[in-house]
Design a protein around this motif. Structure first.
Motif, short mmCIF file in Angstrom:
data_model
loop_
_atom_site.label_atom_id
_atom_site.label_comp_id
_atom_site.label_asym_id
_atom_site.label_seq_id
_atom_site.Cartn_x
_atom_site.Cartn_y
_atom_site.Cartn_z
N VAL A 5 -57.02 -148.01 73.75
CA VAL A 5 -56.85 -146.53 74.49
C VAL A 5 -55.38 -146.12 73.89
CG1 VAL A 5 -56.35 -145.72 76.62
CG2 VAL A 5 -58.14 -147.39 76.58
N LEU A 6 -54.46 -146.96 73.84
CA LEU A 6 -53.24 -146.68 73.28
C LEU A 6 -53.30 -145.97 72.02
CD1 LEU A 6 -50.93 -147.32 75.11
CD2 LEU A 6 -50.11 -148.98 73.45
N ARG A 7 -54.09 -146.51 70.95
CA ARG A 7 -54.25 -145.99 69.69
C ARG A 7 -54.82 -144.62 69.65
NH1 ARG A 7 -55.45 -151.53 68.35
NH2 ARG A 7 -57.76 -151.20 68.20
N THR A 8 -55.85 -144.56 70.71
CA THR A 8 -56.49 -143.58 70.64
C THR A 8 -55.69 -142.09 71.27
OG1 THR A 8 -58.79 -144.53 71.32
CG2 THR A 8 -58.70 -142.11 71.64
N VAL A 9 -54.68 -142.57 72.27
CA VAL A 9 -53.88 -141.60 72.78
C VAL A 9 -52.78 -141.19 71.73
CG1 VAL A 9 -51.86 -141.18 74.34
CG2 VAL A 9 -53.95 -142.32 75.11
N ALA A 10 -52.36 -142.22 70.77
CA ALA A 10 -51.38 -142.15 69.67
C ALA A 10 -51.80 -141.09 68.60
CB ALA A 10 -51.08 -143.30 69.25
N ALA A 11 -53.25 -141.37 68.40
CA ALA A 11 -53.95 -140.55 67.33
C ALA A 11 -53.84 -139.13 67.90
CB ALA A 11 -55.23 -141.20 67.00
N LEU A 12 -54.29 -138.91 69.00
CA LEU A 12 -54.61 -137.45 69.48
C LEU A 12 -53.10 -136.68 69.35
CD1 LEU A 12 -57.15 -137.92 72.34
CD2 LEU A 12 -57.46 -137.19 69.99
N VAL A 13 -51.96 -137.50 69.79
CA VAL A 13 -50.76 -137.14 69.94
C VAL A 13 -50.33 -136.66 68.61
CG1 VAL A 13 -48.34 -137.32 70.33
CG2 VAL A 13 -49.88 -138.20 71.96
N VAL A 14 -50.69 -137.46 67.45
CA VAL A 14 -50.19 -137.15 66.16
C VAL A 14 -50.66 -135.92 65.95
CG1 VAL A 14 -50.26 -137.92 63.78
CG2 VAL A 14 -49.59 -139.61 65.68
N ALA B 110 -48.85 -144.33 59.47
CA ALA B 110 -49.82 -145.00 58.54
C ALA B 110 -50.35 -146.28 59.33
CB ALA B 110 -48.78 -145.25 57.21
N LEU B 111 -49.47 -146.99 59.76
CA LEU B 111 -49.87 -148.18 60.54
C LEU B 111 -50.88 -147.87 61.61
CD1 LEU B 111 -46.43 -150.11 61.15
CD2 LEU B 111 -48.43 -150.88 59.74
N LEU B 112 -50.71 -146.72 61.94
CA LEU B 112 -52.01 -146.34 63.26
C LEU B 112 -53.14 -146.00 62.42
CD1 LEU B 112 -52.42 -145.23 66.31
CD2 LEU B 112 -51.85 -142.94 65.29
N LEU B 113 -53.02 -145.41 61.04
CA LEU B 113 -54.12 -144.64 60.56
C LEU B 113 -55.08 -146.04 60.24
CD1 LEU B 113 -53.05 -141.92 58.06
CD2 LEU B 113 -54.69 -141.83 59.85
N VAL B 114 -54.24 -147.08 59.63
CA VAL B 114 -54.86 -148.40 59.32
C VAL B 114 -55.97 -148.87 60.31
CG1 VAL B 114 -54.85 -150.50 58.50
CG2 VAL B 114 -53.34 -148.77 57.56
N ARG B 115 -55.58 -148.87 61.86
CA ARG B 115 -56.23 -149.05 62.77
C ARG B 115 -56.94 -148.33 63.36
NH1 ARG B 115 -51.51 -151.48 61.97
NH2 ARG B 115 -51.07 -153.53 62.38
N LEU B 116 -57.10 -147.27 62.92
CA LEU B 116 -57.82 -146.47 63.76
C LEU B 116 -59.55 -146.39 63.22
CD1 LEU B 116 -56.08 -142.76 63.90
CD2 LEU B 116 -56.52 -144.33 65.75
N GLY B 117 -60.46 -145.99 64.21
CA GLY B 117 -61.89 -145.80 63.82
C GLY B 117 -61.94 -144.75 62.86
N ARG B 118 -63.07 -144.58 62.19
CA ARG B 118 -63.42 -143.67 61.23
C ARG B 118 -63.40 -142.26 61.55
NH1 ARG B 118 -68.23 -141.64 58.90
NH2 ARG B 118 -67.61 -140.78 56.90
N TRP B 119 -63.91 -141.77 62.85
CA TRP B 119 -63.75 -140.38 63.35
C TRP B 119 -62.15 -140.21 63.48
CZ3 TRP B 119 -67.42 -137.78 61.43
CH2 TRP B 119 -68.40 -138.13 61.21
N LEU B 120 -61.39 -141.03 64.49
CA LEU B 120 -60.18 -140.75 64.73
C LEU B 120 -59.14 -140.72 63.68
CD1 LEU B 120 -59.33 -142.46 68.11
CD2 LEU B 120 -59.03 -139.83 67.85
N ARG B 121 -59.41 -141.37 62.55
CA ARG B 121 -58.69 -141.18 61.43
C ARG B 121 -58.86 -140.30 60.64
NH1 ARG B 121 -60.01 -146.30 58.68
NH2 ARG B 121 -61.58 -145.17 57.41
N LEU B 122 -60.17 -139.49 60.72
CA LEU B 122 -60.42 -138.52 59.89
C LEU B 122 -59.73 -137.25 60.41
CD1 LEU B 122 -62.28 -138.69 57.17
CD2 LEU B 122 -64.18 -137.30 58.73
N LEU B 123 -59.76 -137.28 61.94
CA LEU B 123 -59.15 -136.19 62.44
C LEU B 123 -57.77 -136.01 62.27
CD1 LEU B 123 -59.83 -134.16 64.74
CD2 LEU B 123 -58.71 -135.93 66.45
#
Lengths: 273, 315
Positions: A5-14, B110-123
């Motif tokens: 969940v944390l990673r998803t939130v972080a990704a959306l914020v970025v 970058a660390l976050l990108l490595v850990r993301l699933g395919r779609w979120l990473r693409l986004l």
């Protein structure tokens, strides 16, 4: 689970932080003036207008600045492509004395802080009667894009196996024919990618364009025009954002095209290599 | 930002040795246009700059062309001016602040990108590419709009959050505020390149190393400091160097937003060199300042390379 969940939130914020300024620019460009000046901003395109784009396009000199930018950026890229291809070929395919020194020179040239040369370039342009000419700007952009064009073309050339060329030579091709028929088609994606990068650099350049074109305001380029736009138009932020959007559009298109091309270029090279 | 292909590490298979070894003048003919261009458009201006910096070269000399040599007088004048040192300190602060923020945020992304699933990473990646593709001038204009005093969305958000003092706050009238906006702008523009390059490098780290570390019960922080960073040290060094160069010589953003103002609050070395040359019409002093900037940049990078070299030598 919480990590996910944390990673998803972080990704959306970025994503939101990166995209918001660009989104706000495009949104403002399409907003009716009353929405732009509203006390409470609207974050969705509830009503859309094209009037700001009209204002931007109708602004004095818009088309000539657009043409100037195209001429200067296109000219610089063509020139640097030809010159760099020759040099890249010499570096990637031939062995000669001074080769390492030449490569080092190219790398150093790539690191040059160009802004430090604004003043001497201005003085030289003035001394040679090249001030206020698009030629001078083209030459400067050519030099700015040349080093990285050589470096990247060398990389693309090095990825094409020499054996292919050798085979063509054995089959009776001349060196020039071998290059044209075998190397050139394989190099095409690399050439395209490199020239597009060069084009973006030249398209965006502001400092030299601002210094070298002074008297003849009709010879200005788009970046300089855009930077003075908000002054010219007072507080017409809709028109300013429409102009910015129009200015960014070619670069964005180039980037979209580029991504696919570069990938095919590299994977193509890998498969054939 | 300069659009350089993100390919600092050339890991393609070398197709050397180059086939032709016989002596020939061909290579020299092929590189001659590059040499001519570099001599005329890079070395000549550089030499002109050096010469100008040891001359008396103002507007009269520009018009008449009878500049007189004055030795190191310009350098003495610049170096004894407290204003110059204030500009140097500001440039160092500006560069350090930006580069630290850029490297920190890019590493995290970058660390976050490595850990993301395919779609979120693409986004996230497409968001980063979009920022990367935004021309400096367009981005700078947008930031002026975001921080506009009456209609700007930043002030609106701050007021909504309860910071009533930001109603109609004029960011660009206040030195530190303008400085802060420029930092945010440059960090925003620079993170995509650094983050995407670091991500590309991180993907190449062999996963066995991570697995081994996890078996030993290492946490995320230990994995980063013991594996990711040491393995990619050269890459981190290279990107830091590039960012130092880009930030230290940043001109357009500052010039368009504030022209170095208000007062001198955002005058960094390139802006200062240009101000001195253009508004005071002292091309000699401007040339001296820009030479000093190049020297400072080279010194900073040399010191850095030496340290990097030593670290590599020890480990």
């Amino acid at each position: 689970m919480t990590g996910r969940v944390l990673r998803t939130v972080a990704a959306l914020v970025v994503f939101a932080v990166s995209v918001f300024p660009v989104y706000w620019m495009v949104l403002t460009a399409f907003k009716p003036a009353k929405d732009i000046q509203a006390a409470t901003p609207t974050f969705l395109p509830l009503s859309v207008t094209f009037e700001h784009f009209g204002t931007a396009v109708a602004a004095r000199g818009f088309w000539s600045f657009w043409r100037n930018s195209l001429l200067v950026a296109g000219g610089a890229v063509l020139l640097s492509l030809v010159v760099a291809l020759l040099a890249a070929f010499a570096v990637a395919r031939l062995r000669w004395k001074g080769r390492r020194g030449f490569i080092l020179m190219v790398f150093v040239a790539q690191m040059t802080p160009w802004e430090a040369l604004l003043i001497p370039v201005y003085v030289i342009a003035r001394d040679t009667g090249m001030l206020d000419t698009l030629w001078m700007l083209t030459l400067v952009y050519f030099m700015i894009t040349l080093p990285f064009t050589i470096v990247t073309l060398r990389g693309f050339l090095a990825a094409i196996p020499v054996d292919l060329e050798e085979a063509a030579l054995v089959d009776g091709c001349s060196r020039a024919q071998a290059f044209r028929r075998v190397v050139f088609p394989l190099l095409a994606p690399g050439l395209l990618a490199t020239s597009l990068f060069g084009f973006i650099t030249a398209w965006n350049e502001f400092a030299f364009a601002n210094v070298l074109i002074i008297k003849d305001q009709d010879d200005r380029t788009l970046p300089v025009w855009l930077s003075s736009f908000s002054n010219t138009f007072g507080t017409d932020w809709g028109a300013t954002m429409a102009a910015s959007t129009l200015f960014m559009l070619p670069v964005l298109l180039v980037f979209l095209v580029l991504q696919g091309r570069v990938t095919t270029g590299i994977t193509g090279g890998a498969v054939k290599g | 930002m300069t659009a350089t292909l993100a390919r600092p590490v050339d890991d393609r298979p070398r197709t050397t040795p180059p086939p032709r070894r016989r002596r020939s003048w061909w290579p020299y003919l092929l590189i001659s246009p590059t040499l001519v261009a570099t001599a005329y458009l890079l070395l000549y201006p550089l030499a002109r700059n050096v010469v100008m910096s040891v001359q008396e070269f103002g507007l009269p000399q520009l018009v008449r062309g009878d500049a007189r040599f004055t030795g190191l007088a310009n350098y003495a004048k610049v170096l004894s001016d407290p204003e110059f040192w204030a500009v140097v300190r500001r440039t160092l602060l500006f560069t350090a602040l930006n580069v630290v923020l850029i490297m920190l945020l890019s590493t995290l992304v970058a660390l976050l990108l490595v850990r993301l699933g395919r779609w979120l990473r693409l986004l996230v990646m497409s968001g980063l590419v979009l920022v990367w593709a935004t021309p400096v001038i367009a981005a700078t204009t947008v930031f002026q709009w975001l921080f506009q005093s009456r209609l700007g969305v930043v002030n609106w958000v701050l007021v909504e959050l309860g910071f009533e003092s930001y109603r109609d706050y004029t960011w660009f009238a206040d030195g530190p505020a303008t400085f802060a906006i420029l930092v945010v702008l440059i960090v925003w523009q620079s993170v995509p390149f650094a983050a995407l390059s670091l991500y590309a490098a991180m993907v190449t780290v062999p996963s066995e190393l991570y697995e081994a570390a996890r078996m030993d019960g290492a946490g995320a922080w230990r994995v980063f400091t013991r594996i990711t960073f040491p393995v990619l040290r050269a890459m981190f060094g290279l990107i830091t160097c590039l960012e130092v160069i880009w930030v230290a010589k940043a001109f357009v953003q500052i010039w368009v937003i504030s022209q170095g103002g208000p007062g001198q609050a955002t005058t960094t070395l390139p802006v200062y060199a240009f101000q001195v040359a253009q508004s005071l019409q002292r091309y000699d002093l401007g040339a001296a300042v820009s030479m000093l900037m190049v020297v400072l940049l080279v010194l900073a990078l040399l010191a850095y390379f030496r340290q990097l070299y030593r670290q590599e030598g020890v480990s």
